[in-house]
Write an enzyme that holds these catalytic residues in place. Sequence first.
Site, short mmCIF file in Angstrom:
data_model
loop_
_atom_site.label_atom_id
_atom_site.label_comp_id
_atom_site.label_asym_id
_atom_site.label_seq_id
_atom_site.Cartn_x
_atom_site.Cartn_y
_atom_site.Cartn_z
N ASP A 134 -9.92 126.25 41.80
CA ASP A 134 -10.62 127.54 41.68
C ASP A 134 -11.97 127.43 42.37
O ASP A 134 -12.54 126.34 42.50
CB ASP A 134 -10.86 127.86 40.20
CG ASP A 134 -9.62 128.43 39.50
OD1 ASP A 134 -8.61 128.68 40.18
OD2 ASP A 134 -9.69 128.61 38.28
N ARG A 184 -6.04 130.69 48.54
CA ARG A 184 -6.09 131.92 47.74
C ARG A 184 -7.33 132.71 48.17
O ARG A 184 -8.43 132.17 48.21
CB ARG A 184 -6.22 131.58 46.25
CG ARG A 184 -6.38 132.81 45.36
CD ARG A 184 -6.83 132.46 43.95
NE ARG A 184 -5.90 131.57 43.29
CZ ARG A 184 -6.24 130.78 42.26
NH1 ARG A 184 -7.49 130.76 41.81
NH2 ARG A 184 -5.35 129.99 41.70
N ALA A 189 -15.84 136.57 41.55
CA ALA A 189 -16.08 137.07 40.19
C ALA A 189 -17.48 136.80 39.66
O ALA A 189 -17.77 137.17 38.53
CB ALA A 189 -15.06 136.43 39.25
N ARG A 288 -15.88 137.79 32.11
CA ARG A 288 -15.75 138.17 33.53
C ARG A 288 -14.72 139.28 33.70
O ARG A 288 -14.90 140.18 34.51
CB ARG A 288 -15.39 136.95 34.39
CG ARG A 288 -16.58 136.04 34.67
CD ARG A 288 -16.32 135.11 35.83
NE ARG A 288 -15.26 134.17 35.57
CZ ARG A 288 -15.40 133.06 34.85
NH1 ARG A 288 -16.56 132.76 34.32
NH2 ARG A 288 -14.39 132.24 34.66
C1 LIG Z 1 -4.86 135.02 40.68
C2 LIG Z 1 -6.34 135.19 40.70
C3 LIG Z 1 -7.15 134.08 40.82
C4 LIG Z 1 -8.54 134.23 40.89
N1 LIG Z 1 -9.33 133.13 41.10
C5 LIG Z 1 -10.66 133.29 41.28
C6 LIG Z 1 -11.50 132.20 41.62
O1 LIG Z 1 -11.07 131.04 41.77
N2 LIG Z 1 -12.82 132.45 41.80
C7 LIG Z 1 -13.36 133.71 41.66
O2 LIG Z 1 -14.56 133.88 41.86
N3 LIG Z 1 -12.59 134.75 41.31
C8 LIG Z 1 -11.26 134.58 41.11
N4 LIG Z 1 -10.48 135.66 40.79
C9 LIG Z 1 -11.13 136.93 40.38
C10 LIG Z 1 -11.41 137.82 41.57
O3 LIG Z 1 -12.42 137.27 42.36
C11 LIG Z 1 -11.85 139.21 41.10
O4 LIG Z 1 -13.01 139.10 40.34
C12 LIG Z 1 -10.78 139.93 40.30
O5 LIG Z 1 -9.50 139.67 40.77
C13 LIG Z 1 -10.98 141.44 40.37
O6 LIG Z 1 -10.93 141.87 41.70
P1 LIG Z 1 -9.75 142.76 42.31
O7 LIG Z 1 -9.49 142.23 43.67
O8 LIG Z 1 -8.61 142.80 41.41
O9 LIG Z 1 -10.42 144.16 42.54
P2 LIG Z 1 -11.38 145.09 41.66
O10 LIG Z 1 -12.37 145.61 42.64
O11 LIG Z 1 -11.85 144.47 40.40
O12 LIG Z 1 -10.38 146.22 41.25
C14 LIG Z 1 -9.87 147.05 42.25
C15 LIG Z 1 -8.82 147.98 41.69
O13 LIG Z 1 -7.77 147.21 41.12
C16 LIG Z 1 -7.22 147.94 40.05
N5 LIG Z 1 -7.40 147.19 38.80
C17 LIG Z 1 -8.26 146.19 38.56
N6 LIG Z 1 -8.14 145.77 37.28
C18 LIG Z 1 -7.20 146.54 36.70
C19 LIG Z 1 -6.63 146.63 35.42
N7 LIG Z 1 -7.05 145.85 34.42
N8 LIG Z 1 -5.67 147.53 35.21
C20 LIG Z 1 -5.26 148.37 36.20
N9 LIG Z 1 -5.78 148.35 37.43
C21 LIG Z 1 -6.71 147.46 37.69
C22 LIG Z 1 -7.98 149.24 39.95
O14 LIG Z 1 -7.33 150.20 40.73
C23 LIG Z 1 -9.30 148.87 40.58
O15 LIG Z 1 -10.00 149.98 41.08
C24 LIG Z 1 -9.10 135.53 40.76
C25 LIG Z 1 -8.28 136.64 40.66
C26 LIG Z 1 -6.91 136.50 40.64
C27 LIG Z 1 -6.07 137.72 40.57
#
Ligand SMILES: Cc1cc2nc3c(=O)[nH]c(=O)nc-3n(C[C@H](O)[C@H](O)[C@H](O)COP(=O)(O)OP(=O)(O)OC[C@H]3O[C@@H](n4cnc5c(N)ncnc54)[C@H](O)[C@@H]3O)c2cc1C
Length: 308
Positions: A134, A184, A189, A288
């Site tokens: 991560d 990835r 976050a 987060r």
């Molecule tokens: C598999 C995985 C691994 C990750 N690993 C890391 C890591 O190692 N380091 C790190 O910093 N971050 C990590 N993250 C977190 C990532 O950086 C984001 O903070 C997080 O995924 C939210 O961003 P998003 O791309 O989903 O878009 P966002 O901008 O949060 O959301 C965009 C859109 O997605 C939809 N959405 C989001 N959440 C929901 C929900 N609960 N229900 C319905 N629709 C929703 C909505 O339409 C929203 O407008 C990881 C995320 C995933 C999925």
Amino acid sequence: MNPLRSLILAAARNGTIRRLVATAPVSRDVVRRFVAGETTAEAVAVTRRLVDSGLTVTLDHLGEDTTDAALAEQTVQAYLELLDQLHAEGLSDRAEVSVKLSAVGQMFDEDLALANAKRICAAAEAAGTTVTLDMEDHTTTDSTLRILGELRSTWPWVGAVLQSYLHRTLDDVTALATSGSRVRLCKGAYKEPETVAFQDPIEVDKSYVRCANALLAGDGYPKFATHDPRLVRIIGERADAHGRKPGSFEHQMLFGIRPDEQLRLAQLGHTVRVYVPYGGEWYGYLMRRMAERPANTAFFLRALASRS
Ligand SMILES: Cc1cc2nc3c(=O)[nH]c(=O)nc-3n(C[C@H](O)[C@H](O)[C@H](O)COP(=O)(O)OP(=O)(O)OC[C@H]3O[C@@H](n4cnc5c(N)ncnc54)[C@H](O)[C@@H]3O)c2cc1C
């Protein structure tokens, strides 16, 4: 960054709020929506359920910012037990592990973190699965990529995570979009300063698309971690344009977030990997997720209010 998100991330660092939330009985119920449970057995049971529905999994033993070697050792032991169980249950071809280096010593001893990560990689190899490192806040990026390089010299399959909100990421993506590498791509976050990270969500999304294109054009195996419907659609279009077939890249989403979309993509023939966190140290992770989406916070507050 939106003010609610900043507020929640600030609350996450407040000791009193942490104690209140972590000990409220209702927290346990709410947490179950996003966290598989506290034990290895619970994590393996959730993995089994997801695998049986056609999904793949990456498991994260929750815990970060470990400040002493004994706690780092407990994290390593948790991963060794988990890998053993995944192998014993015949799940290791569909389930890998995600590791935060700060949970295995990175904050106070990079060499210890490397040594601990090596033990987890060796156990993953023996179990027949893989490891992804991560990515945490920007102060750890160089150290994490250094450790990744060391690990990949023995285990080329060790996966990296890059965050599109950082200005540097297109360069990092380009360096890693090579044969055999697993990357990835997520938005990121953590609360980062404007000196290193885009603050405007539109800029973060544009950067995500630039980085996704570079990964799809390269020879590696991209893992697109986002729930964003617009980005999921663009990834599909760009993958077609680059002649990428399902199976040459994957979608990743978090446990409990857009589960119907996870199944829909899997039914279209895509590899979909669900990131499944488990363990006792769920507080930072939960905060987060709350910060990302006001609806999640509202869900949590409603549950708290309905019990008081
Ligand atoms: C598999 C995985 C691994 C990750 N690993 C890391 C890591 O190692 N380091 C790190 O910093 N971050 C990590 N993250 C977190 C990532 O950086 C984001 O903070 C997080 O995924 C939210 O961003 P998003 O791309 O989903 O878009 P966002 O901008 O949060 O959301 C965009 C859109 O997605 C939809 N959405 C989001 N959440 C929901 C929900 N609960 N229900 C319905 N629709 C929703 C909505 O339409 C929203 O407008 C990881 C995320 C995933 C999925």
